[in-house]
Scaffold this active site. Structure first.
Site, PDB file in Angstrom:
ATOM      1  N   PHE A 149       4.699   4.159   8.361  1.00  0.00           N
ATOM      2  CA  PHE A 149       3.489   3.434   7.933  1.00  0.00           C
ATOM      3  C   PHE A 149       2.295   4.348   7.727  1.00  0.00           C
ATOM      4  O   PHE A 149       1.150   3.885   7.739  1.00  0.00           O
ATOM      5  CB  PHE A 149       3.148   2.324   8.935  1.00  0.00           C
ATOM      6  CG  PHE A 149       4.345   1.539   9.405  1.00  0.00           C
ATOM      7  CD1 PHE A 149       5.100   0.822   8.490  1.00  0.00           C
ATOM      8  CD2 PHE A 149       4.729   1.529  10.735  1.00  0.00           C
ATOM      9  CE1 PHE A 149       6.223   0.108   8.900  1.00  0.00           C
ATOM     10  CE2 PHE A 149       5.839   0.819  11.147  1.00  0.00           C
ATOM     11  CZ  PHE A 149       6.585   0.105  10.240  1.00  0.00           C
ATOM     12  N   ILE A 166      10.660  -4.723 -10.801  1.00  0.00           N
ATOM     13  CA  ILE A 166      11.106  -4.636  -9.410  1.00  0.00           C
ATOM     14  C   ILE A 166      12.559  -4.140  -9.385  1.00  0.00           C
ATOM     15  O   ILE A 166      13.450  -4.756  -9.969  1.00  0.00           O
ATOM     16  CB  ILE A 166      10.983  -6.008  -8.708  1.00  0.00           C
ATOM     17  CG1 ILE A 166       9.533  -6.518  -8.786  1.00  0.00           C
ATOM     18  CG2 ILE A 166      11.460  -5.920  -7.262  1.00  0.00           C
ATOM     19  CD1 ILE A 166       8.490  -5.602  -8.174  1.00  0.00           C
ATOM     20  N   LYS A 168       6.001   0.378 -10.540  1.00  0.00           N
ATOM     21  CA  LYS A 168       4.678   0.583  -9.943  1.00  0.00           C
ATOM     22  C   LYS A 168       4.706   0.843  -8.440  1.00  0.00           C
ATOM     23  O   LYS A 168       3.731   1.364  -7.900  1.00  0.00           O
ATOM     24  CB  LYS A 168       3.800  -0.637 -10.201  1.00  0.00           C
ATOM     25  CG  LYS A 168       3.276  -0.740 -11.643  1.00  0.00           C
ATOM     26  CD  LYS A 168       2.314  -1.895 -11.729  1.00  0.00           C
ATOM     27  CE  LYS A 168       1.413  -1.819 -12.953  1.00  0.00           C
ATOM     28  NZ  LYS A 168       0.440  -2.938 -12.935  1.00  0.00           N
ATOM     29  N   VAL A 209       5.951  -0.884  -4.409  1.00  0.00           N
ATOM     30  CA  VAL A 209       5.615  -2.109  -3.659  1.00  0.00           C
ATOM     31  C   VAL A 209       5.387  -1.880  -2.166  1.00  0.00           C
ATOM     32  O   VAL A 209       5.213  -2.831  -1.422  1.00  0.00           O
ATOM     33  CB  VAL A 209       6.726  -3.176  -3.816  1.00  0.00           C
ATOM     34  CG1 VAL A 209       6.824  -3.646  -5.248  1.00  0.00           C
ATOM     35  CG2 VAL A 209       8.062  -2.655  -3.307  1.00  0.00           C
ATOM     36  N   GLU A 230       2.984  -0.939  -0.258  1.00  0.00           N
ATOM     37  CA  GLU A 230       1.744  -1.239   0.437  1.00  0.00           C
ATOM     38  C   GLU A 230       1.010  -2.493  -0.034  1.00  0.00           C
ATOM     39  O   GLU A 230       0.244  -3.084   0.727  1.00  0.00           O
ATOM     40  CB  GLU A 230       0.815  -0.013   0.333  1.00  0.00           C
ATOM     41  CG  GLU A 230       1.378   1.134   1.158  1.00  0.00           C
ATOM     42  CD  GLU A 230       0.716   2.472   0.880  1.00  0.00           C
ATOM     43  OE1 GLU A 230       0.942   3.013  -0.210  1.00  0.00           O
ATOM     44  OE2 GLU A 230      -0.013   2.958   1.753  1.00  0.00           O
TER      45      GLU A 230
HETATM   46 MO1  MOS Z   1       1.643   5.129   3.656  1.00  0.00          MO
HETATM   47  S1  MOS Z   1      -0.087   4.726   4.732  1.00  0.00           S
HETATM   48  O1  MOS Z   1       1.006   6.185   2.462  1.00  0.00           O
HETATM   49  O2  MOS Z   1       2.787   5.777   4.678  1.00  0.00           O
END
Ligand code: MOS
Length: 742
Positions: free
Chosen positions: A246, A633, A704, A706, A708
């Site tokens: 994350f 997707i 594109k 996905v 975040e």
């Molecule tokens: Mo993400 S916050 O770029 O791992």
């Protein structure tokens, strides 16, 4: 043409993960492996005056105790410690000197025959400090916060606040309807399931094989070479699986330095695994105080936006992102200004955490838009539509694609938004007040240079290799899908190699950029393979392709096939036989097409229902519908999981998450997942994900990313729903029961 791309293909690594066959950094072993345990500082600022390691040294089974007093030599200059995503400043150096920069800083490493011995010995280290005053409270430091400096690295310039447009102060003063308020998001911590760990294998001859939990194996490799003064060929970093990152694993973490230092010092393999409380010293989502002012015309269009932010960084590095500019990507306003200052605290440097900056900024912006809608007596969705911008306002650019209107439309329809009664507290279900809220999300659609190698064998199997990570997002799976389609082979005939610094170049996996980058990279390299097969086929007597170009043939069902006439084919095996080959190997770097004329973003519309117990104030998010526009997707199953995880995390941000610091000691009080609250199953109810159709030609595959976008805006949608249910506007997260009282 594409049997796999776009389908809900299950994770190719799923069986390995659920059966435990997938190995994580702390699970690799070596003969004679020693175990490290970290001792952490208990003050937030000052110096170590004495560190007594005698009792620890004397424990049976302890091999060494490393501190700043006896560590092996380390470089003096900052440059050696800069990783590929380091912000401006002087990076933290573990065990470098006696200076304490934050509470929880690693100050000693015990290495022992077992981890139990190491942990026991670590408890025996005694430390005397010369304490200096510290500040860990952003509200104490907000007046002393410093404006963002122009970064030394021009690439970081993108994060400076955008330029002022028009005359925002006058426009605001003249606005028919104004809303101005302050919003607060506290420090939040990443809590990946997998603990940070490194297993460093000391090879004969002194080279190192490092199993590390990281989002970027080559970033860690280069960083270790800088810190240890080693050559790239003598350090190999491997991370086949990751139990969540994350953003916390974008920069090399301190346990990998400690493990590598100890392995070289002892000439023995060493593992260092952190405890969960120690992971809280790795970085965090910066707290953010935001002041937003919106000035609207009576018809519900915007004429002025001002957005000021103060965010948290450490005393030694300036970490920040583009926190204030997001409104310029969503809403038309001729007048706008932005400002961003940094509060330097005695904490570790803040860092990226899922959709860094957008997640915090959109909580404020989308709460403010909801408040403006109330002031205008306008439906909040209608307000978004009246302010909708088809251009990036900062640079007056069109978008490569922007299906946000369609997100609003489909999301509202599936949610049933038209049945909403605008009056707060007007809807109920038994003893619970019902609230419906919505918000917009926006994130970047990025592509980065990446290198992919493909080895195709005559029997129709392919190995696809790239040093990218799979941080749990499904990278193995989408790589296999794209390769299978591009090479015309069954999915089972594709093997993926990733997460190894010896593989072809990849940047860190972050910013939602890897799927776009590596998928287009595979397409490029597969094109080279196709080209070579075509050349071979054309050497055959009576080649069915004659003068065909690479673009005029495809690979399908193990054969080269003419696009014009599907009956013209040559099998991979026959083409290779022609050249007396049993394999073709190609490696190619793919760089994004330069396109400064268009803005590239992903978008979301979130619709949320909360039910609030009228007597107790207990809030449940009973329904959420998130409509996402993110280009094509690749895999609706893994992409759906990314969005689902983002929505769940957004609910956590809205209702649960808050890193609490005892400012007297500058110490995090809830550095564990018992007291740092994250959503559990009981908190999560019905969540629907919609991917709206969006065609984009920014890259050949129309992707594109996905990773975040799912979280951005969710917390505001929840806060807006809580307002609608209760008439109570909560502007500081998390929205806990006490904030609904009075
Ligand atoms: Mo993400 S916050 O770029 O791992």
């Amino acid at each position: 043409m594409a049997p796999y791309i776009g389908t809900p293909t299950s994770r190719v690594d799923g069986v390995a993960k659920v059966t435990g066959a997938a190995k994580y950094a702390a699970e690799f072993n070596a003969p004679g492996l020693a175990h490290g345990s970290v001792v952490s500082a208990t003050i937030a600022g000052g110096r170590i005056t004495r560190i007594d390691t005698g009792a620890a040294q004397n424990v049976d089974g302890v091999l060494t105790v490393l501190t700043h007093e006896n560590r092996p030599p380390m470089p003096d200059g900052d440059q050696a410690y800069k990783d590929e995503v380091a912000p401006d400043g002087s990076p933290f150096r573990p065990l470098y000197d006696n200076k304490i920069r934050f509470n929880g800083q690693p100050i000693a490493l015990i290495v022992a025959e077992t981890s139990e011995i190491a942990r026991h010995a670590a408890s025996l280290v005694r430390v005397d400090y010369d304490q200096e005053p510290h500040v860990t409270d952003i509200f104490h430091q907000r007046d002393a916060a410093v404006p963002i400096k122009t970064p030394s690295d021009p690439a970081e310039g993108q994060f400076a606040p955008p330029k002022t447009r028009g005359k925002p102060d006058q426009a605001l003063a003249a606005a028919a309807v104004r809303h101005e308020a302050e919003y607060f998001v506290p420090i939040e911590h990443h809590n990946p399931m997998e603990l940070y760990a490194s297993t460093v294998i000391f090879e004969r001859g002194g080279s190192l094989t490092v199993y590390d939990k990281t989002q970027g194996v080559q970033n860690v490799q280069k960083y270790l070479c800088g810190v240890l003064g080693m050559k790239l060929e003598d350090v190999r970093v491997i991370s086949p699986f990751m139990g969540g990152g994350f953003g916390s694993g974008l920069r090399p973490q301190f346990q990998v330095v400690l493990a590598a230092l100890a392995a070289r010092f002892l000439r023995r393999s060493v593992r260092v695994a952190l405890t969960r409380p120690q992971m809280y010293a790795l970085g965090y989502r910066p707290a953010m105080i935001q002041r937003i002012a919106l000035g609207a015309n009576a018809d519900g269009t915007l004429d002025a936006i001002t957005h000021d932010a103060v965010t948290v960084t450490s005393q030694y590095e300036d970490f920040y992102r583009q926190e204030t500019g997001w409104s310029g990507l969503l809403y038309q306003s001729a007048n706008a200004k932005y400002a961003h200052r940094l509060a330097r605290l005695n904490l570790a440097t803040s860092c990226d955490m899922r959709a860094p900056s957008a997640t915090t900024a959109l909580f404020a912006l989308e709460s403010a838009m909801d408040e403006l809608a109330v002031a205008l007596r306008l439906d909040p969705l209608e307000l978004r539509l009246r302010c909708y911008s088809d251009r990036d306002q900062h640079e007056n650019k069109i978008y490569s694609s922007k299906a946000l209107r369609e997100c609003y439309r489909q999301g509202a329809e599936v949610f049933g938004w038209d049945k909403r009664n605008a009056m707060p507290s007007s809807m109920r279900d038994g003893t619970e007040l019902v609230g419906w809220g919505m918000a917009t999300g926006v994130w970047e659609a990025l592509q980065v240079p990446i290198t992919v190698r493909i080895v195709l064998t005559a029997n129709g199997h392919a190995e696809v290799a790239c040093a990218t990570s799979d941080i749990g997002t499904g990278t193995y799976t989408i790589m296999a899908q794209v390769a299978a389609d591009m090479l015309g082979l069954p999915l089972d005939n594709i093997s993926i190699k990733l997460g190894d610094s010896s593989l072809p170049q990849s940047p860190v996996e972050g910013g939602s950029w890897i799927a776009t980058s590596v998928a287009n990279g595979i397409a490029t390299t597969a094109g080279e393979i196709r080209g070579e097969l075509l050349q071979l086929a054309n050497k055959m007597p009576n080649s069915p392709f004659a003068n065909a170009t690479q673009e005029e043939v495809v690979l399908a069902n193990g054969k080269l096939v003419s696009k014009r006439d599907a009956s013209r084919t040559v099998s991979i095996a026959d083409a290779m036989r022609q050249g007396n080959l049993d394999r073709i190997e190609k490696e190619k770097t793919t760089t994004p097409v330069e396109d400064h004329a268009r803005a590239k973003n992903t978008h979301a519309a979130h619709f949320v229902e909360v039910k609030v117990d009228e007597q107790l104030g207990v809030i449940r998010v009973t329904r959420a519908v998130s409509a996402i526009a993110a280009g094509r997707i690749l895999n609706i199953k893994t992409a759906g999981s990314q969005i689902l995880g983002g929505v769940v995390w957004g609910i956590g941000m809205a209702l649960h998450e808050e890193t609490q610091i005892d400012h007297k000691f500058g110490r995090i009080m809830n550095a564990n997942i018992a007291e740092y609250h994250v959503p559990v199953h009981a908190d999560i109810h019905d969540i629907k994900i919609i991917f709206v159709d969006e065609q984009d030609d920014s890259n050949p595959l129309g992707l594109k990313g996905v990773g975040e976008i799912g979280i951005v805006g969710v917390a505001a949608a929840v806060a807006n729903a809580v307002y609608h249910a209760t008439g109570k506007r909560v502007r500081d997260l998390p929205i806990t029961l006490d904030k609904l009282q009075g």
